[in-house]
Design an enzyme around this catalytic site. Structure first.
Site, PDB file in Angstrom:
ATOM      1  N   ALA A   1     -38.275 -30.873 -26.177  1.00  0.00           N
ATOM      2  CA  ALA A   1     -39.057 -32.098 -26.364  1.00  0.00           C
ATOM      3  C   ALA A   1     -39.857 -32.395 -25.106  1.00  0.00           C
ATOM      4  O   ALA A   1     -39.653 -31.765 -24.059  1.00  0.00           O
ATOM      5  CB  ALA A   1     -38.129 -33.278 -26.688  1.00  0.00           C
TER       6      ALA A   1
ATOM      7  N   ASP B   1     -24.530 -34.372 -18.590  1.00  0.00           N
ATOM      8  CA  ASP B   1     -25.671 -33.605 -18.080  1.00  0.00           C
ATOM      9  C   ASP B   1     -26.275 -34.353 -16.893  1.00  0.00           C
ATOM     10  O   ASP B   1     -27.480 -34.604 -16.831  1.00  0.00           O
ATOM     11  CB  ASP B   1     -26.710 -33.417 -19.191  1.00  0.00           C
ATOM     12  CG  ASP B   1     -27.690 -32.293 -18.892  1.00  0.00           C
ATOM     13  OD1 ASP B   1     -27.382 -31.460 -18.005  1.00  0.00           O
ATOM     14  OD2 ASP B   1     -28.755 -32.235 -19.518  1.00  0.00           O
TER      15      ASP B   1
END
Length: 505
Positions: free
Chosen positions: A130, A281
């Site tokens: 994305a 993350d």
């Protein structure tokens, strides 16, 4: 297309000398010798881990993402490779603005100009699945618009098929290949990608994390604008701040780096032990810092979850490590059901001691928290203990937080920073405060059951009239049964009183 993609993979692998990773078994000994002879002109001066990272970058964004996720499986990889793969940055060329506009028009069923007051056509960030554009909502609110790459699902499906083919080759060529479970690793990669390909799931992750830290002085999480979200588009509050990796800029803004490093540890342990829901993350590219010294979290595609059992296991393990109580570490593994019940505690204790004593010979501030957990995982494998996926994600997160904290403050002692937090958490879980909290959680269920309790107890004591025994036939067994029922009545009444007292707090 798959054939062309396979040929490209073979060409890149050859150029970067990845045949060095072929196992030294008899099945491929001849092939390795042939490749060295044919490609004698190659200059392979870089270490193998660096060449592997460069090859993945050359193969494109999906292989970069695979390398990133593979780096989390430190229980399977040699340290040099895991460290190098962790350096992979998910920064790829953006796709055309026309495709972005077309996606937005299809999702909203109207022109972009009618959806946003203005929309910046130049992306501010671009990743493998994305990219992000800035915009303003009709009321002037600043937002970040995340748009999925067109056709990315088909590209991923093709690359996953090739990765599974490679996993089969590893199992066939290498006698020890099955132990590494390559298909399981590929499936884990596919699972992460499935989440990242559905931006509604990422939006829900962001919303949950924001709710968990509502009013926190330490962490900011962008608000999700649900009316503008779909599986292909995610619209959230635009966040302002300085990337946490720009230490000099933060210092120039007057941010207290020592305090910031400890706040990062507190945020991490709050997510893990209070909420059981953590950002998995947390590399520097996903963290900003405001001028006031508050963290800003971004990118919520990979989140970890822990059950109450997981949290209790981890807290007891860490505290036992702090105290160098290796027998307790072994016992916790067995009590949690992660080690076979027939595991000899003394053998497991000796193995853990052999791993940890050399580590504790160093000053505490020089000990890597994440690597201690990794060594524990590796030792556990010798005792047929399967490392849980959620703990692998946690270990990766701890390494990220530890590296980030020590970049901000080289003197950070993660152990001493975390120990009071863990001790307080254990006190709240095991002590009377934990008991009251669990009773409070059960109170709604009790509120449903308690009004029925007198009727249920009466039925249990009397039963249908037609089934009542003749008094002359009552024997010792009947008397015993009556006593048991009376005790049940007393216990039920005591439970009712206790519940009412708890609910009156």
């Amino acid at each position: 297309m798959l054939l062309l993609r396979l040929l490209k993979i073979l060409a890149v692998s050859t150029r970067y000398g990845l045949d060095e990773f072929l196992p030294g078994s008899e099945r491929v000994a001849g092939l390795r010798a042939l490749l060295r002879a044919v490609f004698f002109w190659r200059t392979l001066d870089q270490p193998r881990a660096v060449r592997l990272r460069q090859a993945l970058e050359a193969l494109g964004p999906i292989f970069v993402k695979f390398g990133q996720i593979l780096s989390t499986r430190r229980d399977l990889l040699p340290p040099d490779i895991a460290d190098e793969l962790a350096k992979l940055q998910d920064s790829v060329p953006p796709f055309a603005t026309e495709q972005v506009i077309a996606t937005l028009k299809r999702v909203y069923r109207r022109p972009v100009e009618q959806v946003f007051r203005n929309f910046d056509r130049e992306p501010v960030a671009s990743a493998s699945v994305a990219q992000v554009h800035l915009a303003h909502l009709p009321d002037g609110t600043e937002v970040a618009v995340k748009v999925l790459r067109p056709g990315i699902a088909a590209v991923i499906a093709g690359d996953l098929a090739l990765l599974h083919a490679g996993a089969t080759l590893i199992e066939w060529l290498w006698a020890d290949g099955r132990r590494l479970r390559p298909h399981e690793v590929v499936n884990e990669f596919a699972k992460h990608l499935e989440v990242e390909l559905d931006l509604l799931r990422e939006a829900s992750n962001a919303s949950q994390l924001r709710r968990n830290f509502e009013g926190s002085p330490l962490l900011l999480v962008p608000q999700v604008h649900w009316d503008y979200c779909s599986s292909e588009v995610m619209v959230m509050e635009r966040m302002h701040g300085t990337p946490v990796s720009q230490v000099d800029a933060l210092r120039a803004q007057g941010v207290d780096l020592r305090r910031l490093s400890r706040a990062g540890v507190e945020i991490c342990f709050t997510q893990v032990f209070r909420d059981g829901f953590f950002h998995a993350d947390m590399h520097p590219g996903n963290i900003l810092v405001t001028p006031e010294g508050r963290y800003v979290a971004l990118d919520f595609g990979i989140m970890g979850t822990l059950t109450e059992l997981d949290k209790n296991y981890l807290a007891q393990n860490f505290l036992a490590f702090f105290r160098r109580d290796y027998r307790r570490v072994a016992q916790v593994h067995i009590e949690s059901g992660w080690a076979p019940a027939d595991t000899r505690v003394d053998d497991f204790e000796a193995a853990i001691r052999a791993v940890c004593e050399p580590i504790f010979a160093k000053p505490l501030k020089d000990i890597s928290f994440g690597r201690v957990l990794l060594r524990l995982f590796q030792t556990s494998r010798r005792f047929n203990i399967e490392v849980q996926p959620q703990l692998v994600l946690l270990q990766k997160t701890l390494l990220n937080i530890e590296g980030l904290g020590r970049e901000l403050d080289p003197e950070l002692d993660l152990w001493e920073t975390a120990k009071p937090f863990l001790e307080r958490w254990m006190s709240e879980q095991v002590g009377w405060r934990g008991l009251i909290e669990r009773v409070r959680q059960e109170a709604p269920y009790w509120a449903t059951i308690l009004p029925q309790l007198p009727r249920l107890l009466h039925q249990a004591l009397t039963g249908p009239a037609a089934r009542r025994p003749d008094p002359a036939a009552v024997d010792r067994a009947g008397e015993s049964q009556t006593q048991t029922r009376l005790l049940a009545v007393i216990a039920g009444l005591l439970a009712l009183v206790a519940a009412l007292l708890i609910m009156l707090f």
